[in-house]
Write a protein that holds these residues in place. Structure first.
Motif, PDB file in Angstrom:
ATOM      1  N   LYS A 145      32.613  38.406  36.732  1.00 34.45           N
ATOM      2  CA  LYS A 145      33.616  38.732  37.548  1.00 34.45           C
ATOM      3  C   LYS A 145      34.385  37.753  38.418  1.00 34.45           C
ATOM      4  O   LYS A 145      35.493  37.479  38.256  1.00 34.45           O
ATOM      5  N   LEU A 146      33.461  36.820  38.743  1.00 37.01           N
ATOM      6  CA  LEU A 146      33.869  35.327  39.575  1.00 37.01           C
ATOM      7  C   LEU A 146      35.137  34.638  38.299  1.00 37.01           C
ATOM      8  O   LEU A 146      36.059  34.445  38.931  1.00 37.01           O
ATOM      9  N   LEU A 147      34.628  34.717  37.079  1.00 36.83           N
ATOM     10  CA  LEU A 147      35.284  33.678  36.273  1.00 36.83           C
ATOM     11  C   LEU A 147      36.545  34.536  35.983  1.00 36.83           C
ATOM     12  O   LEU A 147      37.772  33.876  35.833  1.00 36.83           O
ATOM     13  N   SER A 148      36.548  35.891  35.865  1.00 30.69           N
ATOM     14  CA  SER A 148      37.781  36.864  35.303  1.00 30.69           C
ATOM     15  C   SER A 148      38.687  36.596  36.432  1.00 30.69           C
ATOM     16  O   SER A 148      40.003  36.706  36.166  1.00 30.69           O
ATOM     17  N   ILE A 155      54.657  25.400  30.671  1.00 33.43           N
ATOM     18  CA  ILE A 155      53.509  24.479  30.251  1.00 33.43           C
ATOM     19  C   ILE A 155      52.601  25.333  29.309  1.00 33.43           C
ATOM     20  O   ILE A 155      52.377  26.523  29.349  1.00 33.43           O
ATOM     21  N   PRO A 156      52.676  24.762  28.038  1.00 35.92           N
ATOM     22  CA  PRO A 156      52.156  25.435  26.890  1.00 35.92           C
ATOM     23  C   PRO A 156      50.363  25.870  27.056  1.00 35.92           C
ATOM     24  O   PRO A 156      49.868  24.742  26.050  1.00 35.92           O
ATOM     25  N   LEU A 157      50.259  26.479  27.742  1.00 38.12           N
ATOM     26  CA  LEU A 157      48.587  26.883  28.001  1.00 38.12           C
ATOM     27  C   LEU A 157      48.283  27.364  26.725  1.00 38.12           C
ATOM     28  O   LEU A 157      48.631  28.295  26.333  1.00 38.12           O
ATOM     29  N   MET A 158      46.957  26.842  26.163  1.00 37.45           N
ATOM     30  CA  MET A 158      46.526  27.521  25.048  1.00 37.45           C
ATOM     31  C   MET A 158      45.676  29.033  25.503  1.00 37.45           C
ATOM     32  O   MET A 158      45.665  29.142  26.702  1.00 37.45           O
ATOM     33  N   PRO A 159      45.799  29.721  24.595  1.00 34.67           N
ATOM     34  CA  PRO A 159      45.313  31.092  24.950  1.00 34.67           C
ATOM     35  C   PRO A 159      44.041  30.957  25.567  1.00 34.67           C
ATOM     36  O   PRO A 159      43.042  30.184  25.264  1.00 34.67           O
ATOM     37  N   SER A 160      43.889  31.570  26.986  1.00 36.57           N
ATOM     38  CA  SER A 160      42.555  31.489  27.437  1.00 36.57           C
ATOM     39  C   SER A 160      42.100  32.692  27.995  1.00 36.57           C
ATOM     40  O   SER A 160      42.758  33.401  28.911  1.00 36.57           O
ATOM     41  N   ASP A 161      41.206  33.296  27.237  1.00 33.21           N
ATOM     42  CA  ASP A 161      40.792  34.883  27.435  1.00 33.21           C
ATOM     43  C   ASP A 161      39.598  35.097  28.232  1.00 33.21           C
ATOM     44  O   ASP A 161      39.318  35.780  28.941  1.00 33.21           O
ATOM     45  N   ASP A 162      38.334  34.056  28.035  1.00 29.78           N
ATOM     46  CA  ASP A 162      37.035  34.254  28.480  1.00 29.78           C
ATOM     47  C   ASP A 162      36.565  32.946  28.904  1.00 29.78           C
ATOM     48  O   ASP A 162      36.888  31.876  28.271  1.00 29.78           O
ATOM     49  N   GLY A 163      35.380  33.006  29.548  1.00 25.81           N
ATOM     50  CA  GLY A 163      34.408  32.051  29.606  1.00 25.81           C
ATOM     51  C   GLY A 163      34.829  30.908  30.491  1.00 25.81           C
ATOM     52  O   GLY A 163      35.272  31.347  31.695  1.00 25.81           O
ATOM     53  N   TYR A 164      34.488  29.770  30.384  1.00 29.08           N
ATOM     54  CA  TYR A 164      34.582  28.731  31.674  1.00 29.08           C
ATOM     55  C   TYR A 164      35.855  27.879  31.880  1.00 29.08           C
ATOM     56  O   TYR A 164      35.916  27.156  32.494  1.00 29.08           O
ATOM     57  N   LEU A 180      37.723  26.308  34.816  1.00 26.66           N
ATOM     58  CA  LEU A 180      37.988  27.417  35.936  1.00 26.66           C
ATOM     59  C   LEU A 180      36.376  27.899  36.428  1.00 26.66           C
ATOM     60  O   LEU A 180      36.379  28.505  37.384  1.00 26.66           O
ATOM     61  N   CYS A 181      35.438  27.372  35.693  1.00 23.80           N
ATOM     62  CA  CYS A 181      34.129  27.727  36.099  1.00 23.80           C
ATOM     63  C   CYS A 181      33.718  26.803  37.341  1.00 23.80           C
ATOM     64  O   CYS A 181      32.619  27.239  38.091  1.00 23.80           O
ATOM     65  N   SER A 182      34.363  25.839  37.551  1.00 23.68           N
ATOM     66  CA  SER A 182      34.034  25.045  38.781  1.00 23.68           C
ATOM     67  C   SER A 182      35.040  25.046  40.062  1.00 23.68           C
ATOM     68  O   SER A 182      34.829  24.404  40.877  1.00 23.68           O
ATOM     69  N   ILE A 183      36.197  25.835  39.782  1.00 26.24           N
ATOM     70  CA  ILE A 183      37.240  25.841  40.721  1.00 26.24           C
ATOM     71  C   ILE A 183      37.186  27.101  41.450  1.00 26.24           C
ATOM     72  O   ILE A 183      37.111  28.270  40.935  1.00 26.24           O
ATOM     73  N   GLY A 184      36.978  26.842  42.835  1.00 26.03           N
ATOM     74  CA  GLY A 184      36.618  28.078  43.620  1.00 26.03           C
ATOM     75  C   GLY A 184      37.914  28.964  43.636  1.00 26.03           C
ATOM     76  O   GLY A 184      38.815  28.420  43.437  1.00 26.03           O
TER      77      GLY A 184
END
Ligand code: PLP
Length: 435
Positions: free
Chosen positions: A350-353, A368-377, A411-415
């Motif tokens: 949930k933190l990650l989502s 900005i052309p962000l790559m598809p970012s669906d799940d994970g870190y 995203l795993c390390s940014i509050g």
């Protein structure tokens, strides 16, 4: 007496060419070091560098159930060797954790599974590269990948073939460059006796991309077709599911495989492997716990693969640590512990989502052309000059990792409270560097 020594001369004297070509201060750790330095200097630095999940307050997120169970292990489990291929109960568990609840139905339709314990998912990757291809063969990767893939290939004497991570043609699946995949598989099957491909899905590192069921089916069909058209070639699809438990469909591949082989025949020259990693799922990164899991219709062949991989492991790292294996067995053999582990895993997911939905929403407000970012870190911004973009962001105190072809944002390390500031910095940096 000290005489001045020429490093190049010393290298030439001591090291063969295979060793002399090795260089590498790890770029991820280098940028993490810069973040730490900035923090120590009192800057309002945001850490988007590391590949570990941090709580919103910046401390390492640990699954408490796992920590408590480790601390309760017997002296025997703390001290003794594990069997070369792993504790028998752990091997069964690793297959269950990698394949998921579909394992029983896959067994019911005549597919056999087996596993060998490894030091982390990296060990599983290594075993496949070292045992399923010959030195000089080429291994198939997607164009964007975790950089140790290249190191592992090189350590195993393999060259690399690639297919793109996204499709650039209008028709077809946007996340599956099917024509290139088929072409590359065909080329490999014609030029060598075996084919091995690694696919990091779901929750790909470094983009966060996950395939949907249509995408998985297209890829699986391509491997099946390759096996059927080249009956004398061994075709192995290795699914690297290191981040799967933090994806919306953690066991999507098992569903796809089950649907396919409920009615179709499995070509005997096709093998599917999973790389199980407990680093993220059980938050024991440094304990080095993982397994290679095999799926094939021949039980004898699955057993034989286990023997071969155990010998390779013996000659490389000896054997995998016993302590995390017995810990996982204790957790998952106890309904209460397993469900507490699951609750905590759900909290971390949930933190990650929450971080990701806010990040994606804010980034979607820009060009900005962000790559598809669906799940994970992770999330990933492709660009031609990743170092300049990362440097620009660092001037505003956001630390990310410049990789080949773009920057990785952890995203795993940014509050959560820093996500909006991070996206603002990325937007400003993009305008300043790219225009
Ligand atoms: C894509 C990918 N695969 C596999 C791994 C293996 O991790 P470990 O060896 O710690 O289990 C990692 C770890 O960062 C990863 O990012």
């Amino acid at each position: 007496m000290v005489i001045s020594m020429d490093l190049g001369h010393l290298e030439n004297t001591f090291l063969p060419i295979e060793s002399r070509i090795k260089t590498g201060s790890d770029v991820i750790f280098a940028w993490y070091g810069r973040y730490q330095q900035a923090k120590a200097l009192g800057e309002p630095a945001i850490n988007g560098t590391v590949g570990s999940l941090l709580e919103d307050d910046g401390t390492l997120a640990v699954n408490k159930v796992v920590m408590d169970t480790i601390r309760g292990q017997s002296d025997l489990n703390l001290s003794a060797y594990a069997p070369l291929a792993g504790l028998p109960q752990f091997k069964r568990l690793a297959a269950e954790l990698a394949v998921g609840p579909r394992l029983a139905s896959l067994n019911d339709i005549g597919l056999h599974s087996g596993a060998v314990a490894t030091p982390g998912g990296t060990g599983a990757l290594y075993l496949s590269a070292r045992t399923m291809l010959a030195v000089g063969d080429s291994i198939l990767f997607r164009s964007s990948r975790w950089s140790p893939y290249d190191t592992l290939a090189s350590e195993c004497g393999l060259t690399i073939s690639e297919w793109p991570i996204l499709s650039n043609i209008e028709e077809g699946h946007p996340k599956v460059a099917l024509n290139v995949l088929e072409e590359e598989l065909g080329k490999l099957a014609k030029s060598q006796e075996r084919v091995l491909a690694w696919l990091n899905d779901p929750a790909h590192n470094p983009t966060g991309l996950s395939l949907d069921s249509a995408g998985r089916e297209l890829i699986l069909d391509a491997f099946i077709d390759c096996a059927i058209s080249n009956p004398n070639v061994g075709v192995t699809l290795f699914l690297d599911t290191a981040y799967a438990v933090y994806a919306d469909e953690p066991y999507g591949w098992s569903e796809t495989i089950h649907q396919k082989f409920s009615w179709a025949n499995w070509p005997e020259n096709l093998l599917i492997c999973w790389g199980f990693s407990a680093s993220k799922s059980h938050t024991i990164y440094g304990m080095r716990c993982g397994a290679i899991v095999f799926l094939h219709p021949s039980e004898d062949y699955v057993n034989r693969l286990g023997e071969v991989c155990a010998v390779t492991g013996r000659g490389t790292w000896s054997l995998a640590p016993r302590l995390p294996q017995s810990t996982l067995v204790d957790i998952h053999n106890d309904e209460l512990l397993a469900s507490s582990w699951g609750d905590e895993k759900g909290r971390l997911k949930k933190l990650l989502s929450e971080r990701r939905s806010l990040f994606n929403k804010k980034m979607a407000e820009s060009e900005i052309p962000l790559m598809p970012s669906d799940d994970g870190y992770f999330a990933f911004i492709p660009c031609d000059d990743p170092v300049s973009l990362a440097e620009k962001a660092a001037e505003s105190h956001l630390y990310v990792v410049p990789l080949k072809g773009g920057i990785r944002i952890g995203l795993c390390s940014i509050g959560f409270d820093n996500i909006v500031r991070a996206t603002d910095i990325l937007k400003e940096s993009w305008v300043s560097v790219v225009g």
